[in-house]
Enzyme design. Structure first.
Site, mmCIF file in Angstrom:
data_model
loop_
_atom_site.group_PDB
_atom_site.id
_atom_site.type_symbol
_atom_site.label_atom_id
_atom_site.label_comp_id
_atom_site.label_asym_id
_atom_site.label_seq_id
_atom_site.Cartn_x
_atom_site.Cartn_y
_atom_site.Cartn_z
ATOM 1 N N SER A 45 -0.394 -11.240 33.628
ATOM 2 C CA SER A 45 0.003 -11.913 32.384
ATOM 3 C C SER A 45 1.517 -12.029 32.299
ATOM 4 O O SER A 45 2.045 -13.072 31.916
ATOM 5 C CB SER A 45 -0.532 -11.145 31.172
ATOM 6 O OG SER A 45 -1.934 -11.157 31.137
ATOM 7 N N GLU A 46 2.222 -10.951 32.628
ATOM 8 C CA GLU A 46 3.676 -11.003 32.651
ATOM 9 C C GLU A 46 4.245 -10.168 33.790
ATOM 10 O O GLU A 46 3.708 -9.104 34.123
ATOM 11 C CB GLU A 46 4.283 -10.488 31.339
ATOM 12 C CG GLU A 46 4.736 -11.563 30.386
ATOM 13 C CD GLU A 46 3.597 -12.077 29.537
ATOM 14 O OE1 GLU A 46 3.728 -13.181 28.986
ATOM 15 O OE2 GLU A 46 2.593 -11.370 29.421
ATOM 16 N N THR A 47 5.325 -10.697 34.353
ATOM 17 C CA THR A 47 6.196 -9.935 35.237
ATOM 18 C C THR A 47 7.549 -9.841 34.550
ATOM 19 O O THR A 47 8.092 -10.852 34.103
ATOM 20 C CB THR A 47 6.335 -10.614 36.606
ATOM 21 O OG1 THR A 47 5.051 -10.671 37.246
ATOM 22 C CG2 THR A 47 7.289 -9.844 37.504
#
Length: 294
Positions: A45-47
């Site tokens: 979903s996020e880095t």
């Protein structure tokens, strides 16, 4: 070039639950194109990418850092679980000596404080805009297709939009319990094809909880963001800047316990503050440590 990377599951104390985020502490900034390529490769979903604000600081001694978040398709302005994971990475893997670290972000300064077995984040509160908070029957004229795709024929009690975050929130009727929320089969591709105006970048579906039953959740939610390359996000801190404001008013409570009902699931403690901000607390578990070689 070698880039360290850590993967932590946020808003949980169990491996493979909560929301996984990849965290890359960097000695210097990289190009936006490279940030995006790494995030696309990680496919979470996020880095998050952390850089030092003061070159004389280390990740162990510094108290202020820059923080940016990328989904597999684009950069976002606010992310809760990757901020929690970033703070946990600094405290657990870099042995940061400060009780609180502050991240400079596109949403302003965000602080993460270590507290017991978990972490407390100081976030902005994003209440649904009163100018767009209207009756369900009126809002259906604008978002009827989105509502139909999201919840089908289940009864809806409220629908409102947070203009600052572009998150549309649908509250199921109180006759719908948690099982109705968890059983929803939301077609993320249909959501994206239905709403193309740019007014909506995320969809929250929420239901009132059962605080009298253990563990006493005040409300439940799920979150979908196909417009940002995320069909369903497992546990979403930024969505709770909207939910916290909404449910605090509806329940008449400042402190709440929330549960996001994705297949992974995650728990968040919320405290709406009088200064227009919200404390979001949770735990994090480290899953992976490695190196990206470019």
């Amino acid at each position: 070039m070698e880039i360290p990377v850590f993967v932590l599951d946020a808003f949980t104390n169990l491996l493979f639950k909560g929301n996984p985020a990849a965290i890359c502490p960097l000695m210097h900034e990289l190009s936006d194109d490279l940030y995006q390529k790494i995030a696309t490769e990680m496919n979470l979903s996020e880095t998050a990418f952390i850089t030092r604000t003061n070159p004389s600081d280390s990740f162990s001694t510094g108290s202020r850092f820059r923080l940016r978040w990328f989904t597999p398709t684009n950069e976002v302005n606010l992310c809760g679980h990757a901020t929690l994971a970033s703070g946990a990475m600094l405290f657990e893997h870099q042995n940061n000596v400060n009780p609180t670290v502050v991240f400079e972000t596109l949403s302003g300064d965000l602080a993460v404080t270590k507290k017991g077995d978990g972490y407390v984040m100081d976030f902005p509160l994003n209440p649904p805009g009163q100018e767009v908070q209207v009756r369900v029957c009126e809002l259906k004229c604008v978002f009827a297709c989105v509502t139909q795709v999201a919840v089908g024929n289940h009864p809806v009690q409220d629908v409102c939009l947070s203009p600052t975050t572009k998150k549309l929130m649908i509250r199921l009727a109180d006759s719908c319990d948690r099982s109705v929320l968890t059983s929803l089969k939301v077609d993320a591709a249909a959501l994206q094809s239905t709403e193309k105006s740019g007014r909506v970048k995320g969809l929250i579906i929420t239901a009132k909880g059962s605080p009298d039953c253990q563990p006493g959740y005040d409300f439940y939610s799920r979150f979908f963001a196909p417009w940002n390359g995320i069909d369903e996000d497992p546990v979403t801190g930024s969505a709770h800047t909207v939910l916290g404001s909404y449910w605090s008013e509806k329940l008449g409570k400042k402190k709440m316990l929330a549960y996001q009902c994705s297949s992974r699931g995650g728990e968040l403690e919320l405290e709406v503050r009088d200064d227009g901000r919200i404390n979001i607390s949770g735990q994090a578990v480290s899953v992976l440590q490695g190196t990206i070689t470019i």
